[in-house]
Design an enzyme around this catalytic site. Structure first.
Site, PDB file in Angstrom:
ATOM      1  N   ASN A  43      -2.010   3.895   3.701  1.00 22.36           N
ATOM      2  CA  ASN A  43      -2.134   4.156   5.273  1.00 22.36           C
ATOM      3  C   ASN A  43      -0.707   3.537   5.539  1.00 22.36           C
ATOM      4  O   ASN A  43      -0.289   2.527   4.840  1.00 22.36           O
ATOM      5  CB  ASN A  43      -3.221   3.544   5.992  1.00 22.36           C
ATOM      6  CG  ASN A  43      -3.604   4.334   7.232  1.00 22.36           C
ATOM      7  OD1 ASN A  43      -2.666   4.876   7.992  1.00 22.36           O
ATOM      8  ND2 ASN A  43      -4.759   4.006   7.764  1.00 22.36           N
ATOM      9  N   PHE A  44      -0.507   3.690   6.829  1.00 18.47           N
ATOM     10  CA  PHE A  44       0.782   2.823   7.635  1.00 18.47           C
ATOM     11  C   PHE A  44       1.973   3.118   6.929  1.00 18.47           C
ATOM     12  O   PHE A  44       2.617   1.951   6.766  1.00 18.47           O
ATOM     13  CB  PHE A  44       0.257   1.498   7.679  1.00 18.47           C
ATOM     14  CG  PHE A  44      -1.045   0.947   8.248  1.00 18.47           C
ATOM     15  CD1 PHE A  44      -1.075   1.483   9.735  1.00 18.47           C
ATOM     16  CD2 PHE A  44      -2.266   0.623   7.728  1.00 18.47           C
ATOM     17  CE1 PHE A  44      -2.428   1.404  10.565  1.00 18.47           C
ATOM     18  CE2 PHE A  44      -3.387   0.353   8.349  1.00 18.47           C
ATOM     19  CZ  PHE A  44      -3.564   0.829   9.762  1.00 18.47           C
ATOM     20  N   LEU A  45       2.317   4.103   6.453  1.00 23.50           N
ATOM     21  CA  LEU A  45       3.608   4.431   5.870  1.00 23.50           C
ATOM     22  C   LEU A  45       4.418   4.580   7.139  1.00 23.50           C
ATOM     23  O   LEU A  45       4.300   5.441   8.047  1.00 23.50           O
ATOM     24  CB  LEU A  45       3.552   5.826   4.845  1.00 23.50           C
ATOM     25  CG  LEU A  45       4.867   6.190   4.705  1.00 23.50           C
ATOM     26  CD1 LEU A  45       5.680   5.538   3.965  1.00 23.50           C
ATOM     27  CD2 LEU A  45       4.621   7.747   4.074  1.00 23.50           C
TER      28      LEU A  45
ATOM     29  N   THR B  17      -4.405  10.229   4.572  1.00 24.79           N
ATOM     30  CA  THR B  17      -4.219  11.386   5.612  1.00 24.79           C
ATOM     31  C   THR B  17      -2.851  11.562   6.179  1.00 24.79           C
ATOM     32  O   THR B  17      -2.141  10.692   6.017  1.00 24.79           O
ATOM     33  CB  THR B  17      -5.388  11.189   6.630  1.00 24.79           C
ATOM     34  OG1 THR B  17      -5.000   9.758   7.271  1.00 24.79           O
ATOM     35  CG2 THR B  17      -6.841  11.058   6.459  1.00 24.79           C
TER      36      THR B  17
ATOM     37  N   LEU C 273      -8.522   4.946   8.781  1.00 24.08           N
ATOM     38  CA  LEU C 273      -7.981   4.508  10.119  1.00 24.08           C
ATOM     39  C   LEU C 273      -6.507   5.031  10.615  1.00 24.08           C
ATOM     40  O   LEU C 273      -5.713   5.278   9.816  1.00 24.08           O
ATOM     41  CB  LEU C 273      -8.265   2.977   9.983  1.00 24.08           C
ATOM     42  CG  LEU C 273      -9.599   2.527   9.443  1.00 24.08           C
ATOM     43  CD1 LEU C 273      -9.349   0.877   9.082  1.00 24.08           C
ATOM     44  CD2 LEU C 273     -10.486   2.413  10.508  1.00 24.08           C
TER      45      LEU C 273
END
Ligand code: MYA
Ligand code: JJ1
Length: 388
Positions: free
Chosen positions: A136-138, A172, A388
């Site tokens: 996440n948080f790419l 995602t 998230l």
């Protein structure tokens, strides 16, 4: 068409029709001695930085990178604004790896210009519980886009995940890549319709006035279900039992134990909220609902800087009808001053969305697994995983 993704062990679009390929890992693990030992090279002006999120100054830098450069809607009107407390919660679950919190900074100015993260999770696909990384948080700073930095970040996080002997991942994205296991729709339930309309998040319906709209979305002042209360530490065992039994119904879902439930579901102010129904007679915990807090910055609006949004997380009903439970979730979110309650069409959410006056949004969320094939994919209602 996908110069990078074509080289990766993910379902390739060209294999979509091939039903002979089995479910499960696409390629086998390699011996740890064969995992590349040093970081991938970056352009000369940049260096890797393993992030310490207990360092408030570093956390503030990450917050700011994301607040200015992370995900926007298709018309660039809103941008996700994850809070520092939320980032700490999202990135430091039980047994997290600090090496999976990966920054890139400018050598000279030390400015943080890119980031990617992973956290460990056990995820079940059909009857196979697999150790995975949730990626996440790419994020790459707006000024450094389209320079092929993202593939370097992805390769580097993959290398560091492999070093822990983990060979699968879940993630995602709002964009289509090879190949989603499913594609979900965002739905939105207005809590503060006047503000949502003022900032351009929603529009006045045809033949609707503002006062009719406000009336349409009105909610009671307090939850209606007897025994509905906030989850506490003493509830962890009961909530874990409820959740495990429920998630067993889905094709892809996390395998939560009590340690996970304490981290992911115990309420934290303005990060995650969880409620349950305790039977007034038997004191049994029969139902559970939760949401997390993810505000969005409102870009270019004179009156408002942020939208306060709640996102539906994990919900379980065994006695209270799901629709009634989620109506109580809307009521507490309204009490706590959220402007909108968002949900994906995952799990059994379709059964209450229309009835509770959620409307479909313009955004989609594609779910992916890395190095794990699920033939033909699944339906959103078969997915029991919320990232998230
Ligand atoms: S999803 C959220 C992603 N972040 C944003 O959308 C924030 C705003 N955008 C940006 O910061 C940049 O546009 C990003 C791309 C960083 C997204 N996931 O460097 P480039 C491919 C995967 O020139 P940029 C999240 O955080 C693209 O198809 N790949 O592009 C989950 C192309 O490859 P190919 C993506 O725009 C992330 C290449 O990158 C994404 O400057 C899961 C172009 O690179 C995307 N969202 O930077 C990551 N967007 O040519 C995968 C573009 O092949 C994890 N691309 O089409 C995989 C598992 C790893 C662990 C495995 C362990 C075993
Ligand atoms: O929030 C989203 N859309 C809103 C705002 C649209 C503004 C113009 N583009 C929306 N509003 C309509 C609400 C309305 C309320 C009354 C009832 C009818 C509906 O549709 C969308 C989701 O729908 N959000 C985004 O586009 C943000 C990005 C989503 C992809 C996320 C990628 C995640 C990264 C991985 O971690």
């Amino acid at each position: 068409r996908h110069k990078f993704w074509e080289t990766q062990p993910v379902g390739q679009f060209r294999d979509a029709a091939d039903t002979s390929l089995p479910d499960g890992p696409i390629e086998p693990p390699t011996p740890l001695s064969e995992v590349r030992a040093d970081p991938y090279p970056l352009p000369a002006a940049f260096e890797w930085l393993t992030c310490d999120l207990d360092d408030d100054a570093l956390l503030a830098d990450l917050y700011s990178l994301l607040a200015h450069n992370y995900v926007e809607d298709d018309e660039n009107m809103f941008r996700f604004n994850y809070s520092p407390a939320f980032l700490r919660w999202a990135l430091k679950p039980p047994s997290f790896f600090r090496a999976w919190h990966i920054g890139v900074r400018a050598k000279e100015s030390k400015k943080l210009v890119a980031f990617i993260s992973g956290v460990p999770a056990r995820i079940r696909a059909r009857d196979d519980v697999v150790r995975m990384a949730e990626i996440n948080f790419l994020c790459v700073h707006k000024k450094l886009r389209s320079k092929r930095l993202a593939p370097v970040l992805i390769r580097e996080v993959t290398r560091r995940v492999h070093q822990e002997n983990i060979w699968q991942a879940a993630y995602t994205a709002g964009v289509v890549l090879p190949t989603p296991i499913t594609t979900c729709r965002y739905w939105h339930r207005s809590l503060n319709p006047k503000k949502l309309i003022d900032v351009g998040f929603s529009r006045l319906g045809p033949r609707m006035t503002m006062s009719r709209t406000v009336r349409l979305y009105k909610l009671p002042d307090a939850p209606l279900t007897p025994g509905f209360r906030r989850m506490e530490l003493r509830d962890v065992a009961a909530v874990t039992r409820l959740l495990r039994a429920y998630l067993a119904r889905f094709v892809v879902a996390p395998d939560f134990d009590e340690v996970d439930v304490e981290h992911w579901l115990l309420p934290q102010e303005d990060v995650v909220d969880s409620y349950l129904v305790e039977s007034p007679e038997t004191h049994e915990v029969t139902d559970f609902c939760s949401f997390y807090t993810l505000p969005s910055s409102v870009l270019n609006n004179a009156n408002y800087a942020t939208l306060k949004a709640a996102y539906s997380y994990y919900n379980v009903s065994t006695k209270t009808p799901l629709q009634q439970l989620m109506n109580d979730a809307l009521i507490v979110a309204k009490q706590k001053n959220y402007d909108v309650f968002n949900a994906l069409d995952v799990m059994e959410n379709e059964s209450f969305l229309k009835e509770l006056k959620f409307g479909p949004g313009d955004g989609q969320l594609h779910y992916y697994l890395y190095n794990y094939r699920i033939r033909n994919g699944i339906k959103p209602s078969e997915l029991g995983l919320v990232l998230l």
